[in-house]
Enzyme design. Structure first.
Site, PDB file in Angstrom:
ATOM      1  N   CYS A   2      -5.921 -16.805   2.251  1.00 56.36           N
ATOM      2  CA  CYS A   2      -5.885 -18.258   2.365  1.00 56.36           C
ATOM      3  C   CYS A   2      -4.444 -18.761   2.236  1.00 56.36           C
ATOM      4  CB  CYS A   2      -6.723 -18.978   1.328  1.00 56.36           C
ATOM      5  SG  CYS A   2      -8.455 -18.582   1.403  1.00 56.36           S
ATOM      6  N   ASN A 100      -6.595 -21.879  -2.760  1.00 54.17           N
ATOM      7  CA  ASN A 100      -6.414 -20.444  -2.537  1.00 54.17           C
ATOM      8  C   ASN A 100      -6.697 -19.749  -3.867  1.00 54.17           C
ATOM      9  OD1 ASN A 100      -3.400 -18.422  -2.291  1.00 54.17           O
ATOM     10  ND2 ASN A 100      -5.487 -17.835  -1.932  1.00 54.17           N
ATOM     11  N   GLY A 101      -7.711 -18.882  -3.888  1.00 58.11           N
ATOM     12  CA  GLY A 101      -8.045 -18.188  -5.134  1.00 58.11           C
ATOM     13  C   GLY A 101      -9.552 -18.089  -5.287  1.00 58.11           C
ATOM     14  N   LYS A 499      -2.732   2.879   9.061  1.00 58.21           N
ATOM     15  CA  LYS A 499      -2.189   2.004  10.108  1.00 58.21           C
ATOM     16  C   LYS A 499      -3.126   1.988  11.309  1.00 58.21           C
ATOM     17  CE  LYS A 499       0.088   0.074   8.406  1.00 58.21           C
ATOM     18  NZ  LYS A 499       0.520   0.191   7.059  1.00 58.21           N
ATOM     19  N   GLU A 502      -6.551   0.094  10.541  1.00 59.61           N
ATOM     20  CA  GLU A 502      -6.559  -1.348  10.255  1.00 59.61           C
ATOM     21  C   GLU A 502      -6.242  -2.215  11.465  1.00 59.61           C
ATOM     22  OE1 GLU A 502      -3.722  -2.758   7.353  1.00 59.61           O
ATOM     23  OE2 GLU A 502      -2.299  -1.224   7.944  1.00 59.61           O
ATOM     24  N   HIS A 518     -11.816  23.077   3.526  1.00 64.20           N
ATOM     25  CA  HIS A 518     -12.835  22.882   2.495  1.00 64.20           C
ATOM     26  C   HIS A 518     -13.906  21.877   2.933  1.00 64.20           C
ATOM     27  CE1 HIS A 518     -10.527  25.347  -0.216  1.00 64.20           C
ATOM     28  NE2 HIS A 518      -9.446  24.640   0.097  1.00 64.20           N
TER      29      HIS A 518
HETATM   30  C1  F6R Z   1      -1.719  -2.164   4.939  1.00 61.38           C
HETATM   31  C2  F6R Z   1      -1.352  -3.197   3.999  1.00 61.38           C
HETATM   32  C3  F6R Z   1      -2.069  -3.251   2.693  1.00 61.38           C
HETATM   33  C4  F6R Z   1      -1.085  -3.625   1.569  1.00 61.38           C
HETATM   34  C5  F6R Z   1      -1.834  -3.840   0.251  1.00 61.38           C
HETATM   35  C6  F6R Z   1      -0.888  -4.148  -0.879  1.00 61.38           C
HETATM   36  O1  F6R Z   1      -0.925  -2.217   6.078  1.00 61.38           O
HETATM   37  O2  F6R Z   1      -0.516  -4.001   4.255  1.00 61.38           O
HETATM   38  O3  F6R Z   1      -2.725  -2.053   2.421  1.00 61.38           O
HETATM   39  O4  F6R Z   1      -0.151  -2.601   1.450  1.00 61.38           O
HETATM   40  O5  F6R Z   1      -2.743  -4.881   0.402  1.00 61.38           O
HETATM   41  O6  F6R Z   1      -0.157  -5.299  -0.604  1.00 61.38           O
HETATM   42  P1  F6R Z   1       1.161  -5.665  -1.403  1.00 61.38           P
HETATM   43  O7  F6R Z   1       2.172  -4.616  -1.060  1.00 61.38           O
HETATM   44  O8  F6R Z   1       1.538  -7.011  -0.927  1.00 61.38           O
HETATM   45  O9  F6R Z   1       0.812  -5.613  -2.859  1.00 61.38           O
END
Ligand code: F6R
Length: 622
Positions: A2, A100-101, A499, A502, A518
């Site tokens: 958000c 946001n939250g 990568k 996602e 395994h």
């Molecule tokens: C994957 C990605 C997420 C973030 C994770 C932590 O591409 O971006 O897996 O690495 O949500 O986010 P930060 O680094 O902002 O704590």
């Protein structure tokens, strides 16, 4: 998770809010809305889907309103429908809120408010906040009947009364119909920044929505609120104690958040890596003396020499960087180290011995799980350092000290340049801690010399773009992929798989290559591409053995190998090369072609690379 933006000034609010939401869209993009305060009424526009949908329903020409609030949502409570989109207006019609939250006790409050006669139109926790403020505002009496507001600050008082009742996290921007000359912002556990311009104020979840209008900002801390009026603003705690806040210069510039000719932010951020790594290392690496200077933690380093254990905590990509860090702290500094999923760590009642070093790794500095782990580690007496990108973010401010990544804003939801910088910072830290213990100057000098060569080598990898695109094209119809690596390239295998899944929605799994036999080897067919990271390293012969095992079962291989390695060609259906470097630094190179591979796969599959489905950039909820 958000994005909120709110404008209070003399210009038309609508275009400023829409542009701000566009900049914050990476934080959530399943529905959006604005409420404009004009002539004693709220004009409310909200809709499910992207900001582009919202642009289709706001007035054209723009509303003359000069005050308004806006929101782009990543759904938590309730589906991403139009009724659940923010802003939410209370049942009296007087209070408008963007949030946001997460309000943890929203269900019990909602039940009580319904008994008190409130009605609800959405399934969200946020509507409870709007109704709660509206309730106190109308009733003009606190819940215990002990407290009434002073005549001229009833709105502010009602906000404080409502927040007294709420448990959870919130960044809020709030308007009241009866008080068109006031806008309130509140922060607790979610980011909130006040931009201060000339006769105008912008509240936003991050500086990207502010920088176009002013470079001066106030960073609110948890439990603080700002009350904006025509003649200025005041800051206080939610419990009504005045606090003085400093005006700070916003450190990002507008061009850093523009696409500048690239098709996607992810593409731009992959391409920026040579330059941002250069910036990350600049002034920190002293090759001649085999030392590292990390200004933010220089005072702590002296004591950390005696550290008995390093705990790294992070989520997602940052966790993968932490796993590289774990290997390096053990190898170079000979300190026992372990990387923890922040979300698991906090609920495990972990043993944190006195003198432990706790390192939180986070691009955004706002990830709720990582922040909670930081708080727990602090409570239990660890020295807590942050490896964070966003300057002034909550984790950066909560840790005892830290090292910034210096990679500029990362806007693409899939993290790329932050990963390589996180690895670079952890490498520097491991070398310096090693030097303060027993690592010889010769070894440190050689490692640091090689580290300074990394940006150029990354640049060289980027020239293989067309070839990597063709490899993605050749495998684009395959729905399951494996990524295998050993030693320091095992975390890279995990990152390559993350990568790919996602942004291209292809199922991918990363594994230590030796684990294949395994169980997962049962999956191998010619329909399942296996990506091997098989650079020249201490386990080179072993990984060649693993490649043979896959090929013997008809598997197709994409191999990331060291430039000039002729021998490996016979094992690769597709070959990608990276320049030679020492084993400890290989993750900084081997991850780059995997980022490019995932990028091209997602583009070829026609996905929205920067805004993959179901995701958001900073995960500020548990
Ligand atoms: C994957 C990605 C997420 C973030 C994770 C932590 O591409 O971006 O897996 O690495 O949500 O986010 P930060 O680094 O902002 O704590």
């Amino acid at each position: 998770m958000c994005g909120i933006v709110a404008y209070f000034g003399k210009k038309e609010a609508q275009p400023i809010l829409i542009e701000g939401l566009r900049r914050l869209e990476y934080r959530g993009y399943d529905s959006a809305g604005v409420a404009l305060l004009k002539d004693g009424a709220f004009d409310l526009y909200k809709i499910s889907g992207r900001i582009a949908n919202l642009e289709g329903i706001v007035p054209e020409p723009s509303s003359p309103a000069t005050v308004g609030i806006g929101h782009t949502r990543w759904a938590t409570h309730g589906k991403p429908t139009t009724p659940n989109a923010h802003p939410h207006i209370d049942c009296t019609g007087k209070i408008a809120v963007v949030h946001n939250g997460i309000i943890e006790n929203y269900a019990i409050l909602k039940k009580w408010l319904i008994q008190e006669g409130c009605t609800f139109k959405s399934e969200t926790d946020t509507e409870v906040v709007a109704n709660l403020i509206g309730y106190f505002y109308e009733k003009n009496l606190s819940r215990d009947g002990q407290n009434t507001p002073q005549r001229n600050n009833r709105f502010e008082w009602a906000v404080q009364q409502a927040l007294n009742e709420i448990h959870g996290t919130y960044g809020l921007a709030i308007l009241c119909l009866d008080c068109p000359d006031i806008m309130i912002g509140v922060k607790n556990g979610s980011p909130l920044i006040l931009g201060v311009g000339e006769n105008e104020f912008i509240i936003a979840s991050d500086t990207s929505a502010i920088i176009e209008h002013t470079s001066q900002a106030v960073y609110l801390s948890d439990g603080e609120m700002v009350c904006i009026r025509k003649d200025g603003f005041t800051t206080k705690t939610i419990t009504d104690k005045e606090v003085q806040k400093e005006l700070k210069e916003i450190e990002i510039s507008l061009d850093q958040i523009e696409l500048e000719g690239f098709d996607h932010y992810m593409q731009k951020e992959i391409a920026e890596q040579p330059q941002v790594l250069e910036t990350c290392l600049n002034g920190r690496v002293d090759v001649k003396n085999g030392r590292v200077v990390l200004g933010g933690i220089q005072d702590q380093l002296r004591d950390l020499t005696r550290t008995k254990r390093v705990i790294l905590a992070a989520c997602g990509t940052a966790w993968h960087a932490g796993l590289v860090g774990e290997f390096l702290f053990e190898q170079l500094a000979r300190i026992p180290a372990e990387v923890e999923y922040a979300s698991e760590f906090r609920y495990r009642n972990p043993v944190i011995d006195e003198g432990a070093l706790f390192i939180a790794i986070s691009q955004s500095g706002e990830t709720a799980d990582t922040l909670a782990a930081v708080e727990q580690a602090k409570e239990r007496g660890a020295t807590v350092l942050g490896v964070v990108n966003v300057v002034g973010s909550t984790i950066a401010r909560t840790t005892d000290a830290g090292v910034y990544l210096r990679v500029g804003p990362e806007i693409g939801v899939a993290s790329t340049k932050a990963f390589t910088a996180q690895v670079a910072v952890l490498t520097m830290l491991a070398i310096e801690l090693g030097r303060r213990r027993h690592l010889s100057a010769d070894i440190a000098q050689a490692l640091l010399k090689e580290l300074t060569e990394i940006p150029k080598k990354v640049e060289h990898i980027l020239t293989q773009n067309e070839q990597i695109k063709q490899i993605a094209q050749a495998n684009i119809d395959k729905d399951n992929w494996l990524f295998l690596g050993r030693g320091l390239n095992y975390p890279v295998a995990l990152e390559g798989a993350l990568k790919l899944k996602e942004i291209s929605y292809i199922h991918a799994e990363g594994l230590p290559a030796a684990e294949m036999k395994h169980g997962p080897i049962a999956l191998i067919t010619d329909e399942m591409p296996t990506v091997f990271i098989a650079t020249q390293c201490s386990q080179y012969e072993k990984i060649i053995g693993n490649i043979e095992e896959v090929r013997a079962r008809g598997g197709k291989t994409i191999v990331v190998a060291t430039e000039g390695d002729e021998h490996i060609k016979q094992y690769a259906d597709h070959l990608i090369t990276v320049p030679d470097t020492v084993e400890q630094l290989q993750p900084l190179l081997t991850v780059v072609p995997l980022q490019m591979l995932a990028y091209h796969a997602a583009v070829l599959r026609g996905h929205d690379v920067d805004k993959p489905r179901n995701l958001a950039k900073s995960v500020t909820v548990e």
